[in-house]
Enzyme design. Structure first.
Site, PDB file in Angstrom:
ATOM      1  N   ASN A 129     -57.247  -0.245 107.767  1.00  0.00           N
ATOM      2  CA  ASN A 129     -57.496  -1.622 108.134  1.00  0.00           C
ATOM      3  C   ASN A 129     -56.885  -1.937 109.250  1.00  0.00           C
ATOM      4  O   ASN A 129     -55.962  -1.411 109.640  1.00  0.00           O
ATOM      5  CB  ASN A 129     -57.203  -2.648 106.837  1.00  0.00           C
TER       6      ASN A 129
ATOM      7  N   CYS B  84     -60.994   4.189 102.706  1.00  0.00           N
ATOM      8  CA  CYS B  84     -62.075   4.496 101.896  1.00  0.00           C
ATOM      9  C   CYS B  84     -62.107   5.700 101.208  1.00  0.00           C
ATOM     10  O   CYS B  84     -61.815   6.497 101.796  1.00  0.00           O
ATOM     11  CB  CYS B  84     -63.434   4.154 102.746  1.00  0.00           C
TER      12      CYS B  84
ATOM     13  N   ARG C 115     -54.041  -3.391  97.767  1.00  0.00           N
ATOM     14  CA  ARG C 115     -54.961  -2.962  97.247  1.00  0.00           C
ATOM     15  C   ARG C 115     -55.583  -2.020  98.024  1.00  0.00           C
ATOM     16  O   ARG C 115     -55.601  -0.625  97.713  1.00  0.00           O
ATOM     17  CB  ARG C 115     -56.156  -3.961  96.804  1.00  0.00           C
ATOM     18  N   ASP C 116     -56.124  -2.310  99.093  1.00  0.00           N
ATOM     19  CA  ASP C 116     -56.945  -1.352  99.972  1.00  0.00           C
ATOM     20  C   ASP C 116     -55.913  -0.417 100.390  1.00  0.00           C
ATOM     21  O   ASP C 116     -56.570   0.924 100.592  1.00  0.00           O
ATOM     22  CB  ASP C 116     -57.536  -2.277 101.243  1.00  0.00           C
TER      23      ASP C 116
ATOM     24  N   HIS D 234     -63.818  -7.901 107.703  1.00  0.00           N
ATOM     25  CA  HIS D 234     -62.754  -6.937 107.059  1.00  0.00           C
ATOM     26  C   HIS D 234     -63.074  -5.759 107.938  1.00  0.00           C
ATOM     27  O   HIS D 234     -64.181  -5.078 107.636  1.00  0.00           O
ATOM     28  CB  HIS D 234     -63.266  -6.756 105.644  1.00  0.00           C
TER      29      HIS D 234
ATOM     30  N   HIS E 105     -61.965  -2.227 109.783  1.00  0.00           N
ATOM     31  CA  HIS E 105     -61.063  -1.082 109.868  1.00  0.00           C
ATOM     32  C   HIS E 105     -60.954  -0.516 111.456  1.00  0.00           C
ATOM     33  O   HIS E 105     -61.746  -0.732 112.200  1.00  0.00           O
ATOM     34  CB  HIS E 105     -61.653   0.015 108.841  1.00  0.00           C
TER      35      HIS E 105
END
Ligand code: ZN
Length: 311
Positions: free
Chosen positions: A253, A244, A16-17, A211, A213
């Site tokens: 990430n 992002c 996803r990310d 979470h 990065h």
């Protein structure tokens, strides 16, 4: 250091990310192959896609097709990101294919507005409805607070503000709060201080997830600081994928394989099969046709068996 957790939970968020932040759209077929490999790498949690508007994030327009096609072991909890009720409606059409939803907002007004064109209060009101309905549907709910450690537009984000947003999300039905260092501004000292403060504000029962990065190369250091603060739940992305949408240049990430390698070498169980994960990372490098940021995907897992130098 305080006594470190003996084992941690890692949610792989690359599908996803990561996939949403690639300039090209990855073929559905390749996404499914990659998620299936991740599913065979020992993860108990994978965030597989997002039901965002296809015209806004075309990279994930195939969310339903991906969910229907993937084939992972039954003990892997699959989560999908939903931005709003419309996204939840679309996700619920495939209710039997996943177990958890994630919702998100930013702690800072400017980042939230740039990301989802709403004030933080408007987002909270919308997410309250989403979380309520998701819980009614029997889904476990995580809420991720982006820019929890700092905002590229507003600078410092008061930790009390982050805690009060988290409280509202818990009140609305979230069972896990993710603290996102969305644009890589966190440092280990800050991480070490903030998690205990958030823990005491939110209570011992709530799952708090870090979470991070690796935008400025501090991802692993922040993971260690979080461990030292008692955090035992992390979200990471294989291959250091991710980023992002705003601002441009917000990179990946912290890499799952780097985190897994470090933790396992420290004697902390992750449950992840590192060689199988490195295979997945090699596959995604082939699909993307570019080198990845992670270290262990290049160097391979640490090998402690003595081997004579090649002659
Ligand atoms: Zn992320």
């Amino acid at each position: 250091m305080a006594e470190l957790p003996q084992r941690v939970r890692i949610r792989e968020v690359g599908p996803r990310d990561g996939f949403q932040n690639e300039p090209e759209t990855i073929d559905t077929y390749d996404k499914v192959r990659l998620i299936d490999q991740l599913g065979r790498s020992g993860f108990r949690r994978i965030e597989v896609t997002s039901f965002v508007r296809p015209d806004v994030i075309p990279q994930l327009a195939d969310a339903a097709a991906v969910l229907e096609a993937i084939d992972v072991p039954d003990d892997v909890a699959l989560s999908v990101l939903v931005p709003n009720e419309r996204g939840l409606d679309r996700a619920l059409e495939h209710r039997d294919r996943f177990h958890e939803v994630s919702v998100f907002l930013s702690a800072s007004q400017t980042h939230n507005r740039k990301n989802v064109n709403r004030s933080v209060e408007e987002s909270l009101a919308g997410l309250r409805l989403v979380l309520g309905r998701a819980r009614e549907a029997g889904l476990r709910c995580e809420a991720v607070i982006a820019t929890a450690f700092g905002c590229p537009y507003e600078g410092r984000v008061p930790p009390e503000r982050v805690a009060s947003i988290a409280s509202e999300l818990l009140d609305a039905g979230a069972q896990e709060i993710g603290f996102g260092d969305t644009t890589g501004m966190a440092n280990p000292r800050q991480v070490r201080e903030l998690f205990p403060a958030w823990r005491s504000a939110l209570g011992a029962e709530v799952e708090l997830t870090a979470h991070f990065h690796n935008t400025r190369g501090q991802g692993l250091a922040n993971v260690v600081a979080a461990l030292d603060a008692g955090v035992d739940s992390f979200e990471t992305a294989f291959g250091e994928l991710g980023g992002c949408p705003v601002p441009a240049g917000a990179t990946g990430n912290v890499a799952t394989e780097d985190v897994v390698s470090m933790l396992e070498e420290m004697g902390i169980e992750t449950g992840v099969d590192l060689p199988a994960l490195v295979v997945a990372t090699g596959m995604v490098a082939d699909v993307l046709g570019r080198p990845l940021g992670s270290h262990v995907s290049t160097a391979g897992p640490v090998d402690w068996s003595p081997s004579p130098p090649a002659s």
